[in-house]
Enzyme design. Structure first.
Site, mmCIF file in Angstrom:
data_model
loop_
_atom_site.group_PDB
_atom_site.id
_atom_site.type_symbol
_atom_site.label_atom_id
_atom_site.label_comp_id
_atom_site.label_asym_id
_atom_site.label_seq_id
_atom_site.Cartn_x
_atom_site.Cartn_y
_atom_site.Cartn_z
ATOM 1 N N CYS A 1 0.848 -1.198 0.000
ATOM 2 C CA CYS A 1 0.000 0.000 0.000
ATOM 3 C C CYS A 1 0.890 1.256 0.000
ATOM 4 C CB CYS A 1 -0.938 -0.021 1.217
ATOM 5 S SG CYS A 1 -2.344 1.108 1.068
ATOM 6 N N ASP B 1 -2.673 2.385 10.493
ATOM 7 C CA ASP B 1 -3.816 3.271 10.680
ATOM 8 C C ASP B 1 -4.112 3.471 12.157
ATOM 9 O OD1 ASP B 1 -4.372 2.058 7.756
ATOM 10 O OD2 ASP B 1 -5.230 4.072 7.973
#
Lengths: 329, 329, 329, 329, 329, 329
Positions: free
Chosen positions: B133, B204
Site C-alpha cells: 500500500c 492506521d
C-alpha cells in the site's frame, strides 16, 4: 513433421488452453501423425514418434498431462514390441490414444465424486469452501456437490492480473452456487471472518517430492490454511504428476509479459520494473491431501501411487532417463 | 457548532485524507471554533470544546492521531485549570493546537531518520525493502535513506482495489529509487525470489495489545515475513496509538463499497456477493518493532511508551473513561 | 570362518572406512569365503554363508549398505533355491556380489546426476549450497554440478572434533569450487548472511520412518533449514535404508572416545565429563527430499521405495525377522 | 587528550577485556582526565569531557556498559548544571565515577542472587543447566547457586574457535560444580539427551527491541531452546542496554581474523575463504527473560525498565540524539 | 438373513466390544451363514454373502477391521471365481474366515514385538511412556516390554467420562508395571514434569491421508507431543485402515449420550447443553509412526502399505466403488 | 499475635476461599490487630505490623492479592513516616485498609466493563466464548456482557477433579446465559467444532515475565488457542501480580491430595501412583492480553504497569528484598 511443429507452436502460443485440452490435442496430433505415416516400417515410424514426443515436450514447460499422454502411447508400443506381439503400429497409436482420453475422462469424473464427499451432507449452516484462480477440476467437484444438494458457499479470490477468479465465480454462480468474491490480498481476512471450512485448488503439475505447482497466490493461500488449520486439498489427476522431477528436472516458473499488469496504468515510470510470475509452488507439508482418480492421499505419496497405478508410464520415463546408462560401465 | 459538523462531515466523506492531514485539519477547526467563541465564559467554552471533540471523534472510527490532537488540547486545558492557572482559554487552545502540530512534524522527521538507519551503509548489493500500500511515513523513511546514498531497491505490491501501491511506486521512482512492482498475490514469491531483507509498512491505528490496524493485505504480508524470518517493521507515530483500546474499545473493520471491486466488470451475476474490507489487523508477535518518534521498540510496548512520552494524553483518556466511577461507590 | 572374523574386526576397528568401501569389502570377503568353501554341499555352504552374514552384521551397528549387500546375496540364493534352479552356489555368490557392486556404482552416478540438477543453470549470481561434515556422495553431486559449469559456492562447517568439514573444503577447492569455511556454531549465521539457497548432507542410515542418521550437528543444521525455509536434502543410496528399523530395531548412537575432544587441552579437571556422540538423527519433517538412485522423494517414502526397487531385499529381511513365526501358532 | 587516545587504543586492541573491566577502566580514565584538567573553566572542561566520551565511544563498537558509564557522568553533570548547583566539576566527575562503579557491583551481586533462585532447592536429581561460551555473570549465578547447596550440573559447549567454553568448564569445575563438555554442534543432542532444564547465557549488548547480541552460536542455542521448550535466560546488567539502538543505530557484527580458525591447519587452499563472525543476535521471541539488577523480565521490556531505573541515562542519550532538532524548525 | 441382522444389531448395541472381537464375531457369523446356505447355487450364495456384508457394514460406522474381514472373504472368493477355480464356496468362506482370524492374531503379536523394541534395554532410570484411554494393543506392547525386563513406567490419563484410563492403569499394574495416573487436563503437565520419553495410543480407524481416529483427548495429547517434541506413535494393525476414506467416505464422529457426563450431577439446569463426542482425529503431521503388523512407518504410508500387504483387499474395495463405472461411458 | 496466627491458619486450611476474599480477610485482620495494639509506640507497632505481614505471607504460597494488600498498608505507612507526617498509625492502617478494599472493588468493576467489550454488539449468530474452571472475574465479565444484551454462548470444561467448571456452568446458566459443557479432554474438539471466537480464563498469580499461574488444564487450553489462533485472554486484577517473581522467587505448584482423584474408585492397586497438581503455568507468548483494572495489555507488560499504577507497592517490595544491601558494601 512440419504439421507437428505447427501444432506444438499452437500450444506454445496458448491457442489451446487447459491442461486436459492440451493433452487431448497433442495425443490427437500424434494419432493423426501416425496415420499419415502408417506406410513406414516399424523402426522408422517408431523413431518418428519418439521425435514427435520431443517436439511436443518442448512446446510448453509445465504440461505433464500432455507429456504423460505421449509417453503412454510410446510406453505401450514398446511393451508390445518387447512382448514380441505383431501388430499394426499406426492402429495401435490410435487405440492407445483413445485409451488415454478415456483415462482422463474417468479421472475427472472420479475426482468430482471423491471431492464432493468432502462437503458433509445435511448441514444446517452452509459449509464454506475457499478456492483461488479457476480450475475446471475444482469447478467439477463443487458442481457435483451442488447437484447432490449439499449446503455450501464458495469464497473466490479475483486472481490478478487475469481475474480467473471471476471465471470461477461466474461458472459457480451460473450453476446456482452462492459465491463471495474478494480481492486477492483479503484471502486471509475472508478465511478468518467467513470461517472457511475447506480449501481446494487445482494443480498445474506435481513433483516427486509432493510439491504442487499452481497459479501465483497458491502458496500464500496455503500459508493461510496452515495458520488457521484449515484442511487444504489439491484436486488433480495423478496424470499431472511429472515423473521427470524424480530425476531432479524441475520446471522453471514462467515469467509472463509485464503488460498484463500495467496495461491500464499511465505510462510506467522509468525506475519501476514489473515482475509477473505465473505460478508458485506449494510444499507437501501444507497440503492435507491430493484428490486424484486413485483416491485421496498425501501429496508426498504421488510418486508411489503413480508407479502403482500407471506402471507403464513409470517405466517409460525411467527408460528414457537411463537409456545411455549401459554404455557408462 | 454547525461549522464543526460540516468539518466533521468532510472528514467522514474522505474530502480530507491521510491521518496527519485529518489530525491537523480537526485541530485547526477546534482552534477556530475556540476563537469564534472566545467571548464565552470559561465553563461554557469548556463544555463547547468537549462537545466539539465528541463530534469529531464520531466522524471517523479509525483516526487516533486526530482524536489524540483534540484530547491533547483538552488535557492541557484541564491541567491548567487544576493548577489554578489564570489564562485566556481560546488563546491557549491556539497555543496547544500549534504544539500538537509541531509534535506531529517532529515525529515524522524522527521516524524518517530512525527508519533510514535500518538500511545498512556501503552495501555492494542493493538491500531489498518490501512494503504494501502507500504510507507517507514509509515513503519518508525510504526517501531519507536514498538521500543518504544508501544502496537499496523496493518491492511494492499494487494493493487492489485502489492500487495505492502504484502511488508508492511512483513517488519512490520519482525520487530516483528503483522499484519492483508485483501483484498482491505475488508478495510471498517476491519476498523469496528477490531475497527481501526488510519489510516496512505504515499503520492506521495501534492498540494497547500492540496490534496494528492497516490496509487489507498487511496481515498476509506479516505471515510471509514470519515464514521467511524477514524483519517486519511498522513505521508510525506513537500518536496513532488509540488509548481507548486499553478499555476494550476496538474499531470495527470498515467495509467499503463493492463498486470498488467490480466496477470494470460486466454486470455482476446474481449469486455473487462482494466483500471489500478496508483493513486488517497484525498481531504483535508478527512485528519486529515499531519505528516511532520515541524510538524503535516492540509494538507491545506502545501502551507504556505512550504513557511515558505523553502523560497528559494518557491521563486525559482515563479521566473520560472513568468520569462516572465516583458515583458508582 | 577365522578369516571372516578378522575381516569383521578390520571393519570394527575402522581400518576400512566409508559406507560404500565397507560394503564392497564385506561383499568381497563373502565371495572369497564362498570360493574357499566351494567344495561343501549346498546346505552346508548355505549355513556357512548365513553365519558369515551374522558375523559381519555384528561388526558395526550402523552399516546398512554392508548388510544390504550380504542380504542381497543370500536373498538371491534363496530365491534360486525356491525356484528349484540348479546352480553352482559359490559361483552364484560371486555373480551376485558383482551385481551388488554394480548397483552401488550406478546408484552413486545417478545420485550425482540428479542432485546436480538441483542447482539451476545460467545463474548471474552464485547459488549458495551449504553442507556439513564430509560425504562422498555430496562431493560427487557438487563436482558433477561444477563439471557442468554451474555457478555456485559452498558453505562448509568444520565439523569438530575431527574436522571432516575441512576434507570437504579441500576436495571441492581442489576441484575448483569456491568454498566458505565457518566454525560449526556459525552454521545459522552463515545460512542467513550468505543467503544459503540449498542444503545437502549425506546419511549413515535411514529408518522406516524416514529418519536420517548422520554426523553430530546434522539435526542442528536441519533446524536452521527449517527456521529459514531452506530446502534441505539428504543424498544417499536407498541401500542405506535399514529395513530392520521397520521392526523397531534402531541403532544406538555411538559414543566415541573423549580423547578426540580434549587431547590438545591441558589435563582435564576432575569435575568435567566429556561426551562425544558421533551421530544424531534428523526427523522426516525437516527433510525436503532424499536424493537416491531411485530418484528424489520424501524421506518418509524410503520404506516403500526400497520395497518396490529391491523386492528381494525387502523379502529377505522379512524372512529373517519372522522365521520362527510359524512355530508360534 | 593524548592519554585518553592511548587508553582508548588499549581498549580497541583488547588489552583490557570483559565488559565490566572495560567500563571501569574507561570511567577511571575519565576521572583522571578531569583531575588533570581541573584548572580549566567549567565550559572548557565540559567540552573536553564531551570529546573524551566520543573518543572512548569510537574505540569499540559493542561496549554499552562503558558508554553508559561515561554518559552517566556527563548526564549527572548536566543535571547539576541545569539545576544551577554550584560545584567543583572535576570532583563531581570522581564522585559520579565511583557511583557508577558501585552500581555495576550491586548489579552483579543482585543478578547472581536472582539467577541462582531459578534452580530449585532440595532436588533429588541434579538440575541440568546449559550455557555457551564464558560469561562472568553466568559464572557468578552458578557459583552462588552451588554456594547455597543446590543440586545441579552444567552442560558447557566448547565454543570454537577460542574455546571459551573450556574457561567456563574449568571455573565451575574448580568451584566444585559438575560439568559436561561437548562440541558446539552437539548442543541440541546434549539438551535432548541430558534433559536440559534451563539455559542461561550472557550478553554483549541488548537493543531497544529486546534483541540480545552475544557470542556466535547463541542464536543456534536459542533455536534449540525454542524447539525443546527449554526456558532460555539472558543474564546481564541493564547497563548493557544500548539506548542508541532505539534510534536505529545498531552495531555491526565484528568479523575477526581468519587465523583464529585455520592456524593449526595445513596451508589453506586457494578457493577456501574463511569467515569468522564474533557474535550473533537472539530475537526477543526466543528469550524467556532477562536476569538484571532490576529483576527478571521479558527482554522486550529492557527499554522501559532502563528508562524507569536509570532516567538520567535515558535522558542523556535523547539529548545527544536530538541536540540539533531545535534548529530544524 | 434374520440371524445376520440380529448379530449386526448386537454389534450396534455394543454387546460385542473391542475392534478385534467385533471383527472376529462378524467373520464367524458370515462363516455360519455360508454353512447354513451351503445348499444354494454359487451365484445365489454369492449374492447372499454380498448382502450379508452390507448388513454388517451398516451396523457400526467405525469398524474397519470388521469390514476388512468381510471384504477379505469376498475378495478371495471373487479371485477364485475369476481364476476359474472350481471349489465348494461355503467351505472356502470358512477357510478364508480362519485365514483372517490368523492374520489378526499374527498382527497383534508382531505389533507387541515391534512396539516393545521402542523402549531401550538396560536403562538406569525408568523410561516414561504416556498413553491415553485403553487400547489392548498398547497394553500388549507394554506387557511384552515388561516381560523382557525393560525398565519403564507409564503415565495414564483417566479418560473421562468412562474412565477407560483406569482400565489401562489396572491391567498394567496387575502385570507388575508402575503406573502414574493423572486427570485428563494434566496430560501436558505430566508429560513435562515426569519427562515423558514416548507416547503410544491405539486407533479406532486410519484414513488414506494417514489421519487417525481415536478416543476424545487423543488430538490434545498429540498437541502436547508436538509441543514437547515427544515421539508419538499409533499402535494399530494395518487392518484398521479404512480403504473407503480414499474415496472421500469418512466416518462421522459419534456423539454419545449426555447421561455419561451428567449422571452423578444434580438436576442439569435449563441453559446447559452437554456434548459428548466419542472420538477425535489426529493428523499425520503429529504422528511419528504407526506400529503395525507390516512394521513401523509414517501414518501417511498406510494407504500404500495396505495396498502392498493386502492387495486382495485393496482390489476388493476398488471393485465395489467403481462397479457402475463401465455404464458411465 | 495469636489471633493473627489463627487467622492465617484459617487461610491455610482453606476456610476462607477466593483470592479477593482472602485478601480482604487478611487486610481486615491487620486492621483489627492495629486497633488492638493502638496503645503501642509507633516503632513498636511498626515492628508488630511487619511481623504480622510475615505471618500471613507464609500462610499460603500463591496469594499475591493478599500480600499486595498487606504491603500496601506497610508501604503507605513507611511513606508517611519518611515524609515526616505526624499521624495516628492504627487509624492510618484502617484508612489504608479501606483504600485497598476499594481498589479491589473498582478493579473488578472495571475488568467486567473492559472484558465485556471484547464481545461485539449486534451479532446475528452467537459469539462463542470458551473458559475453563471457575473464575469470579470471568463470571463477572460474562454476566456484564449478558446484561448489555450481547449475543453469545459459553463453552465450559468440567475441570476434574473438583468440577469447578460446573460452578461456572450453573452460575452463567442461572444468569440466563447459554452454556455448553464438555469433558476436559474435549476442549480442543469443542473449540474447533463449536467455532470458539474467544477464550477467557482467570489467574491465581502473574509473574514478572508475564507468565500466568492458573488451574491445571489452563496451559492445555492455551495450546489449543495457539493452534487454532483463537484470542486468549487472562482476566485478573493487576493486584495478582507477584512482584517477588522479579527477584526469582516463584511459587511451587501445589500437589493436592490423591483422594480427590480416586475416592469413588475401588481400592487403588499397588503399582498405581496418583499425582494431583492444582495449577499449571501459561507462558506470555500464548496470551493475547491481560484484562486488568489498568486496561488490556500484553501479559509481559504486567511488571511495568504494576510499577506505574501502584508505585508504592513496587517500592515496598524492593525495600524488603534489598534491605541488607547497604551492609554488603
Amino acid at each position: 513433421m512440419k504439421e507437428l511443429k505447427k501444432a506444438a507452436s499452437k500450444i506454445r502460443a496458448l491457442e489451446v488452453q487447459g491442461a486436459t485440452n492440451i493433452a487431448l490435442f497433442a495425443v490427437n496430433q500424434m494419432v493423426q501423425f501416425a496415420q499419415r505415416n502408417a506406410h513406414l516400417s516399424k523402426p522408422d515410424l517408431w523413431n518418428y514418434l519418439v521425435k514427435a514426443e520431443e517436439i511436443f515436450a518442448k512446446s510448453r514447460s509445465t504440461e505433464p498431462a500432455m507429456r504423460n499422454g505421449l509417453m503412454y502411447i510410446l510406453g505401450k508400443l514398446r511393451h508390445d514390441y518387447e512382448q514380441g506381439i505383431d501388430y499394426d503400429m499406426a492402429k495401435m497409436v490410435e487405440i492407445y490414444g483413445s485409451e488415454y482420453e478415456k483415462i482422463l475422462k474417468v479421472a475427472k469424473r472420479r475426482i468430482a465424486k471423491y471431492g464432493a464427499r468432502l462437503i458433509p451432507d445435511n448441514l444446517d449452516e452452509p459449509y464454506v469452501v475457499q478456492t483461488h484462480c479457476h480450475s475446471s477440476i475444482v469447478e467439477a467437484i463443487l458442481i457435483e456437490a451442488h447437484r447432490q444438494g449439499k449446503n455450501f458457499k464458495v469464497i473466490s479470490t479475483e486472481t490478478r492480473p487475469f481475474y480467473q477468479g471471476r471465471i470461477t465465480s461466474k461458472k459457480l454462480s451460473n450453476a446456482g452456487i452462492e459465491v463471495i468474491q474478494v480481492v486477492d490480498s483479503a484471502m486471509r481476512w475472508a478465511a478468518n471472518n467467513m470461517g472457511t471450512d475447506l480449501m481446494i485448488i487445482g494443480a498445474d503439475a506435481v513433483t516427486s517430492e509432493g510439491t504442487v505447482l499452481n497459479k501465483i497466490g497458491s502458496r500464500l493461500l496455503a500459508l493461510v490454511a496452515k495458520e488457521e488449520h484449515i484442511p487444504f486439498y489439491i484436486a488433480t489427476p495423478l496424470l499431472k504428476y511429472n515423473p521427470d522431477t524424480a530425476f531432479g528436472n524441475y520446471e522453471k516458473i514462467e515469467m509472463r509479459d509485464t503488460v498484463e499488469i500495467w496495461k491500464d496504468w499511465e505510462q510506467k515510470p522509468e525506475n519501476i520494473h514489473i515482475l509477473n510470475p505465473a505460478f508458485e509452488t506449494v510444499n507437501r507439508l501444507y497440503i492435507s491431501g491430493v484428490i486424484s482418480e486413485a483416491g485421496i492421499f498425501p501429496s508426498g505419496q504421488v510418486h508411489n501411487n503413480f508407479q502403482l497405478v500407471y506402471p507403464f508410464l513409470h517405466e517409460a520415463y525411467h527408460l528414457v532417463e537411463h537409456q545411455d546408462e549401459c554404455d557408462d560401465f
